[in-house]
Design a protein around this motif. Structure first.
Motif, PDB file in Angstrom:
ATOM      1  N   MET A   1       0.850  -1.192   0.000  1.00 48.62           N
ATOM      2  CA  MET A   1       0.000   0.000   0.000  1.00 48.62           C
ATOM      3  C   MET A   1       0.880   1.235   0.000  1.00 48.62           C
ATOM      4  O   MET A   1       1.227   1.763   1.050  1.00 48.62           O
ATOM      5  CB  MET A   1      -0.926   0.002   1.212  1.00 48.62           C
ATOM      6  CG  MET A   1      -1.912  -1.151   1.259  1.00 48.62           C
ATOM      7  SD  MET A   1      -2.986  -1.024   2.683  1.00 48.62           S
ATOM      8  CE  MET A   1      -3.893  -2.553   2.541  1.00 48.62           C
ATOM      9  N   GLY A   2       1.340   1.651  -1.183  1.00 53.10           N
ATOM     10  CA  GLY A   2       2.213   2.803  -1.255  1.00 53.10           C
ATOM     11  C   GLY A   2       3.594   2.482  -0.704  1.00 53.10           C
ATOM     12  O   GLY A   2       3.965   1.326  -0.524  1.00 53.10           O
ATOM     13  N   LYS A   3       4.354   3.499  -0.401  1.00 52.86           N
ATOM     14  CA  LYS A   3       5.688   3.335   0.166  1.00 52.86           C
ATOM     15  C   LYS A   3       5.579   3.175   1.671  1.00 52.86           C
ATOM     16  O   LYS A   3       4.880   3.948   2.337  1.00 52.86           O
ATOM     17  CB  LYS A   3       6.537   4.560  -0.184  1.00 52.86           C
ATOM     18  CG  LYS A   3       7.982   4.458   0.233  1.00 52.86           C
ATOM     19  CD  LYS A   3       8.723   5.717  -0.178  1.00 52.86           C
ATOM     20  CE  LYS A   3      10.193   5.621   0.249  1.00 52.86           C
ATOM     21  NZ  LYS A   3      10.931   6.858  -0.080  1.00 52.86           N
ATOM     22  N   ALA A   4       6.278   2.206   2.216  1.00 55.36           N
ATOM     23  CA  ALA A   4       6.125   1.888   3.645  1.00 55.36           C
ATOM     24  C   ALA A   4       6.394   3.095   4.533  1.00 55.36           C
ATOM     25  O   ALA A   4       5.751   3.265   5.575  1.00 55.36           O
ATOM     26  CB  ALA A   4       7.041   0.730   4.013  1.00 55.36           C
ATOM     27  N   THR A   5       7.335   3.930   4.137  1.00 52.89           N
ATOM     28  CA  THR A   5       7.669   5.115   4.938  1.00 52.89           C
ATOM     29  C   THR A   5       7.201   6.409   4.278  1.00 52.89           C
ATOM     30  O   THR A   5       7.643   7.497   4.651  1.00 52.89           O
ATOM     31  CB  THR A   5       9.192   5.187   5.171  1.00 52.89           C
ATOM     32  OG1 THR A   5       9.856   5.254   3.894  1.00 52.89           O
ATOM     33  CG2 THR A   5       9.690   3.975   5.945  1.00 52.89           C
ATOM     34  N   GLY A   6       6.297   6.295   3.303  1.00 51.21           N
ATOM     35  CA  GLY A   6       5.874   7.470   2.549  1.00 51.21           C
ATOM     36  C   GLY A   6       5.264   8.558   3.407  1.00 51.21           C
ATOM     37  O   GLY A   6       5.506   9.749   3.184  1.00 51.21           O
ATOM     38  N   PHE A   7       4.476   8.172   4.399  1.00 52.09           N
ATOM     39  CA  PHE A   7       3.814   9.176   5.242  1.00 52.09           C
ATOM     40  C   PHE A   7       4.817   9.911   6.116  1.00 52.09           C
ATOM     41  O   PHE A   7       4.523  10.981   6.656  1.00 52.09           O
ATOM     42  CB  PHE A   7       2.722   8.530   6.104  1.00 52.09           C
ATOM     43  CG  PHE A   7       3.221   7.594   7.169  1.00 52.09           C
ATOM     44  CD1 PHE A   7       3.337   7.999   8.479  1.00 52.09           C
ATOM     45  CD2 PHE A   7       3.574   6.287   6.859  1.00 52.09           C
ATOM     46  CE1 PHE A   7       3.787   7.141   9.462  1.00 52.09           C
ATOM     47  CE2 PHE A   7       4.014   5.414   7.817  1.00 52.09           C
ATOM     48  CZ  PHE A   7       4.133   5.837   9.132  1.00 52.09           C
ATOM     49  N   ASP A   9       8.152  10.314   4.813  1.00 50.10           N
ATOM     50  CA  ASP A   9       9.085  10.930   3.862  1.00 50.10           C
ATOM     51  C   ASP A   9       8.516  12.166   3.169  1.00 50.10           C
ATOM     52  O   ASP A   9       9.272  13.069   2.782  1.00 50.10           O
ATOM     53  CB  ASP A   9       9.491   9.920   2.789  1.00 50.10           C
ATOM     54  CG  ASP A   9      10.230   8.723   3.352  1.00 50.10           C
ATOM     55  OD1 ASP A   9      10.771   8.840   4.475  1.00 50.10           O
ATOM     56  OD2 ASP A   9      10.244   7.657   2.695  1.00 50.10           O
ATOM     57  N   TYR A  10       7.191  12.206   2.995  1.00 52.72           N
ATOM     58  CA  TYR A  10       6.593  13.273   2.190  1.00 52.72           C
ATOM     59  C   TYR A  10       5.506  14.001   2.981  1.00 52.72           C
ATOM     60  O   TYR A  10       4.724  13.375   3.717  1.00 52.72           O
ATOM     61  CB  TYR A  10       5.962  12.702   0.908  1.00 52.72           C
ATOM     62  CG  TYR A  10       6.908  11.834   0.105  1.00 52.72           C
ATOM     63  CD1 TYR A  10       8.079  12.354  -0.435  1.00 52.72           C
ATOM     64  CD2 TYR A  10       6.622  10.483  -0.112  1.00 52.72           C
ATOM     65  CE1 TYR A  10       8.941  11.561  -1.176  1.00 52.72           C
ATOM     66  CE2 TYR A  10       7.476   9.675  -0.851  1.00 52.72           C
ATOM     67  CZ  TYR A  10       8.641  10.218  -1.370  1.00 52.72           C
ATOM     68  OH  TYR A  10       9.497   9.428  -2.088  1.00 52.72           O
ATOM     69  N   GLU A  11       5.450  15.298   2.801  1.00 51.24           N
ATOM     70  CA  GLU A  11       4.388  16.106   3.395  1.00 51.24           C
ATOM     71  C   GLU A  11       3.153  16.077   2.502  1.00 51.24           C
ATOM     72  O   GLU A  11       3.249  15.891   1.290  1.00 51.24           O
ATOM     73  CB  GLU A  11       4.854  17.550   3.567  1.00 51.24           C
ATOM     74  CG  GLU A  11       6.012  17.732   4.537  1.00 51.24           C
ATOM     75  CD  GLU A  11       5.613  17.440   5.974  1.00 51.24           C
ATOM     76  OE1 GLU A  11       4.430  17.683   6.334  1.00 51.24           O
ATOM     77  OE2 GLU A  11       6.477  16.967   6.741  1.00 51.24           O
ATOM     78  N   ARG A  12       1.992  16.258   3.096  1.00 48.89           N
ATOM     79  CA  ARG A  12       0.757  16.409   2.313  1.00 48.89           C
ATOM     80  C   ARG A  12       0.896  17.645   1.431  1.00 48.89           C
ATOM     81  O   ARG A  12       1.304  18.719   1.898  1.00 48.89           O
ATOM     82  CB  ARG A  12      -0.450  16.551   3.238  1.00 48.89           C
ATOM     83  CG  ARG A  12      -1.774  16.856   2.518  1.00 48.89           C
ATOM     84  CD  ARG A  12      -2.869  17.013   3.565  1.00 48.89           C
ATOM     85  NE  ARG A  12      -4.083  17.595   3.016  1.00 48.89           N
ATOM     86  CZ  ARG A  12      -5.163  16.902   2.645  1.00 48.89           C
ATOM     87  NH1 ARG A  12      -5.149  15.583   2.748  1.00 48.89           N
ATOM     88  NH2 ARG A  12      -6.227  17.507   2.195  1.00 48.89           N
ATOM     89  N   GLU A  13       0.562  17.486   0.178  1.00 50.09           N
ATOM     90  CA  GLU A  13       0.644  18.589  -0.773  1.00 50.09           C
ATOM     91  C   GLU A  13      -0.623  18.622  -1.611  1.00 50.09           C
ATOM     92  O   GLU A  13      -1.033  17.603  -2.166  1.00 50.09           O
ATOM     93  CB  GLU A  13       1.872  18.421  -1.675  1.00 50.09           C
ATOM     94  CG  GLU A  13       2.099  19.582  -2.618  1.00 50.09           C
ATOM     95  CD  GLU A  13       3.344  19.394  -3.474  1.00 50.09           C
ATOM     96  OE1 GLU A  13       3.574  20.252  -4.349  1.00 50.09           O
ATOM     97  OE2 GLU A  13       4.066  18.395  -3.276  1.00 50.09           O
ATOM     98  N   CYS A  46       0.102   6.957   1.438  1.00 46.59           N
ATOM     99  CA  CYS A  46      -0.893   5.992   1.929  1.00 46.59           C
ATOM    100  C   CYS A  46      -0.143   4.865   2.650  1.00 46.59           C
ATOM    101  O   CYS A  46       0.642   4.137   2.046  1.00 46.59           O
ATOM    102  CB  CYS A  46      -1.706   5.448   0.758  1.00 46.59           C
ATOM    103  SG  CYS A  46      -3.105   4.414   1.231  1.00 46.59           S
ATOM    104  N   MET A  47      -0.396   4.717   3.937  1.00 49.83           N
ATOM    105  CA  MET A  47       0.388   3.806   4.769  1.00 49.83           C
ATOM    106  C   MET A  47      -0.266   2.428   4.834  1.00 49.83           C
ATOM    107  O   MET A  47      -1.467   2.274   4.604  1.00 49.83           O
ATOM    108  CB  MET A  47       0.549   4.391   6.169  1.00 49.83           C
ATOM    109  CG  MET A  47      -0.763   4.731   6.858  1.00 49.83           C
ATOM    110  SD  MET A  47      -0.556   5.807   8.291  1.00 49.83           S
ATOM    111  CE  MET A  47       0.407   4.786   9.376  1.00 49.83           C
ATOM    112  N   ASP A  48       0.518   1.436   5.142  1.00 49.98           N
ATOM    113  CA  ASP A  48       0.003   0.077   5.304  1.00 49.98           C
ATOM    114  C   ASP A  48      -0.616  -0.013   6.699  1.00 49.98           C
ATOM    115  O   ASP A  48      -0.037  -0.559   7.635  1.00 49.98           O
ATOM    116  CB  ASP A  48       1.155  -0.924   5.141  1.00 49.98           C
ATOM    117  CG  ASP A  48       0.656  -2.360   5.112  1.00 49.98           C
ATOM    118  OD1 ASP A  48      -0.566  -2.561   5.221  1.00 49.98           O
ATOM    119  OD2 ASP A  48       1.492  -3.265   4.983  1.00 49.98           O
TER     120      ASP A  48
END
Length: 494
Positions: A1-7, A9-13, A46-48
Motif C-alpha cells: 500500500m504505497g511506500k512503507a515510509t511514505g507518510f 518521507d513526504y508532506e501532504r501537498e 498511503c500507509m500500510d
C-alpha cells in the motif's frame, strides 16, 4: 500500500489554485494540475495501516465515516505510487462511476477517516481521484463500453443527478434498456445546475453524459414526470421505475417581510446563473444579479458558500453569510473522534475570495434573522438580526436565547436563503401511492431500495434526504443491484 515510509518521507501537498483575486474574474475551475512525480509522492503517503477506515463507508454516531462508495483507496494509491496510473483508474472505477464528480465536490469523508490523519495530515485522496480520472479522459483510457447482450427489460429512471446516473450506468451494464427522465433542459440534476461552474465545470458533466449515451442510455430532457407524463403511465410502460428526483423542496424562512421582492431561494439563484452562463455567457440577463448590491446569504454549508462566490463574480458591493449555529472548533472536539468526519472550522473558496476582496471572512455565527425590512416600495432594504447564545439544558439539549440589546439592521438589496431542503416535492409520489417516512422522504429500506409499490424503487436524496454526492452514487449503485435482482431473479452487479 504505497511506500512503507511514505507518510514520513513526504508532506501532504495539495494542487495549486489560482489566487482569489484572479479567479473571481471568471467562471472557470481554478485548481491547477499536479506534476506526475509529485502526485506519485502523494500516493506513496498511503500507509500500510492494516485496517483502512478510509473506505469504511458507514455512519458512526450519526456522522459519516469513510467513503460511502467503499473505494479501494489503498489499492489505487499503491498503483499510482508504482506509476500504474491506468490500472489505478480501473481500480477506482470498480466502485465509483464518477470520480470526476467526487474528486471535485465531495467533502472527502475518506480523508477524515485516514489513519495518517490521526497524528498528522491525511492522504490527498480527493485530488488523486480527480487527477486520475481527468488523465484517463485525456489519454483515451475511458471509452464507451456498451453491453454485448440486451435483456429486453425496460427501466425508467426519474432524475438525472448522481444517484440517477449511477443507477442508469449500472443497469445499462447489466443489459437493460434504460431511459433517464430530467425536467430541466440539460442532464445532470444538481451536478449541472446546483453547483457553480467554477466548482464543477459543466463540460465535465457533459463529457460523462455523452459517454453514458454512447453506451446506450437514453436521456429525455424537458419532461417533468408527474406533470408531462403521469406516474401510472410511466409505470405501465416499463418493467421497473426508479425514483431519483432528489430532495428539492427548499426550507423557507418564516419571518416578517419574507414576501418582499429581492428574496430568493439559493438554488433558484444558482440555477438561473448557471443556465444563463451556459446559454449565453450571462448575456441574456436571465438570472438574478447581485451586481452593485449588498448581499446577505442566510445559511451556511456548501450552498451558502456557492452563493457567496457567485455574488462576488457578479460584482456585488458587499456580502455577508449569516449562520445560526456557533462557529465550529479548529480541531476535533471530544465528542467527534476519529474516524468520524471532523466537524472543524473550514474556510472554503467563497470565504477565501470574500476575505481577499472585502478584508474579512463573510461569515458571522450565532446570528438569527428577526425580520426583513422594506424600502417602502415592496423591495428588501435590510435585515434585522439578533445575536444568539447557545446553552445546554439539564437534559443535554442545546437551545438558543437572544442576547439582549444585540439587534442590528444590516443593509441588503438581495437576500438568499440557503437553509437546506425538507424533502422531495409532491406530485409524482402521490400519483404512484408511494409511502413516505416521518421526514417526507420516500420510504425504502437502504440496501433494498424497494418501495411499497411493486416495481418502484428509490435512491439518493429522495430516499435518504439531503446528503453527499458520494452517498447518492453509492445508493444508485446499490439500487441498481436490487432492480436487476427483481427483474432477473439474481444479479452479478457489484
Amino acid at each position: 500500500m504505497g511506500k512503507a515510509t511514505g507518510f514520513l518521507d513526504y508532506e501532504r501537498e495539495m494542487p495549486g489554485e489560482a489566487s482569489p483575486l484572479e479567479r473571481i474574474s471568471h467562471w472557470n475551475e481554478f485548481s491547477m494540475p499536479m506534476a506526475e512525480d509529485r502526485l506519485q509522492q502523494q500516493g506513496a503517503r498511503c500507509m500500510d495501516c492494516g485496517t483502512p477506515f478510509c473506505h469504511y463507508g458507514d455512519m458512526l454516531a450519526g456522522m459519516s465515516a469513510g467513503c460511502p462508495l467503499n473505494n479501494l483507496i489503498p489499492e489505487f494509491n499503491d498503483l499510482l505510487y508504482r506509476g500504474c496510473l491506468e490500472k489505478a483508474l480501473q481500480r477506482l472505477h470498480k466502485t465509483n462511476n464518477f470520480p470526476e464528480f467526487t474528486g471535485r465536490v465531495c467533502p472527502a469523508p475518506c480523508e477524515g477517516s485516514c489513519t495518517a490523519g490521526l497524528i498528522g495530515m491525511p492522504v490527498t485522496i480527493k485530488s488523486i481521484e480527480k487527477t486520475l480520472v481527468d488523465r484517463g479522459f485525456q489519454e483515451g483510457w475511458i471509452k464507451p463500453e456498451p453491453p454485448l447482450v440486451r435483456t429486453g427489460k425496460k427501466i425508467a429512471i426519474v432524475g438525472s443527478g448522481p444517484a440517477g446516473l449511477a443507477c442508469a450506468a449500472q443497469l445499462n451494464k447489466a443489459g437493460h434498456e434504460v431511459t433517464v427522465y430530467e425536467r430541466a433542459d440539460r442532464i445532470g440534476g444538481l451536478l449541472m445546475y446546483g453547483i457553480p461552474n467554477m466548482k464543477l465545470d459543466k463540460g465535465t458533466v457533459q463529457r460523462r453524459v455523452e459517454l453514458l449515451a454512447a453506451e446506450g442510455i437514453r436521456f429525455v430532457t424537458n419532461v417533468h414526470v408527474g406533470a408531462d407524463i403521469p406516474g401510472e403511465r410511466l409505470k405501465a410502460e416499463n418493467d421497473a421505475v426508479v425514483l431519483c428526483g432528489g430532495a428539492t423542496k427548499a426550507r423557507d424562512l418564516q419571518v416578517e417581510g419574507r414576501q418582499l421582492n429581492g428574496i430568493y431561494q439559493a438554488m433558484d439563484f444558482l440555477t438561473q446563473n448557471t443556465k444563463s452562463l451556459l446559454d449565453s455567457g450571462l448575456e441574456d440577463g436571465a438570472y438574478i444579479s447581485a451586481k452593485d448590491k449588498d448581499v446577505i446569504v442566510i445559511g451556511g454549508g456548501d450552498t451558502g458558500t456557492d452563493c457567496v462566490a457567485t455574488a462576488i463574480r457578479h460584482g456585488c458591493r458587499s456580502v455577508l453569510q449569516l449562520e445560526i449555529m456557533p462557529q465550529a472548533p479548529r480541531s476535533r472536539s471530544a465528542d467527534n473522534p476519529w474516524p468520524q468526519w471532523p466537524k472543524v472550522l473550514k474556510t472554503d473558496y467563497g470565504q477565501q475570495e470574500a476575505a481577499q476582496l472585502y478584508g474579512g471572512d463573510p461569515r458571522q455565527f450565532t446570528i438569527s434573522t428577526r425580520r426583513i425590512i422594506s424600502d417602502g416600495q415592496g423591495a428588501v432594504q435590510g435585515v434585522e438580526t439578533v445575536q444568539l447564545l447557545w446553552q445546554t439544558d439539564e437534559e443535554g439539549r442545546k437551545t438558543p436565547t437572544e442576547v439582549p440589546g444585540s439587534s442590528v439592521v444590516r443593509p441588503a438589496q438581495l437576500v438568499l436563503l440557503a437553509l437546506g431542503f425538507t424533502g422531495p416535492e409532491e406530485g409524482l409520489l402521490e400519483q404512484l401511492n408511494v409511502c413516505r417516512d416521518s421526514r417526507s422522504n420516500v420510504m425504502a429500506e437502504y440496501g433494498a431500495h424497494t418501495t411499497n409499490v411493486a416495481g418502484v424503487f428509490a435512491a439518493g436524496d429522495m430516499r435518504r434526504g439531503q446528503s453527499l454526492v458520494a452517498w447518492a452514487i453509492a445508493e444508485g449503485r446499490k439500487c441498481a443491484r436490487e432492480v436487476d435482482r427483481y427483474l432477473m431473479g439474481g444479479t452479478q452487479l457489484p
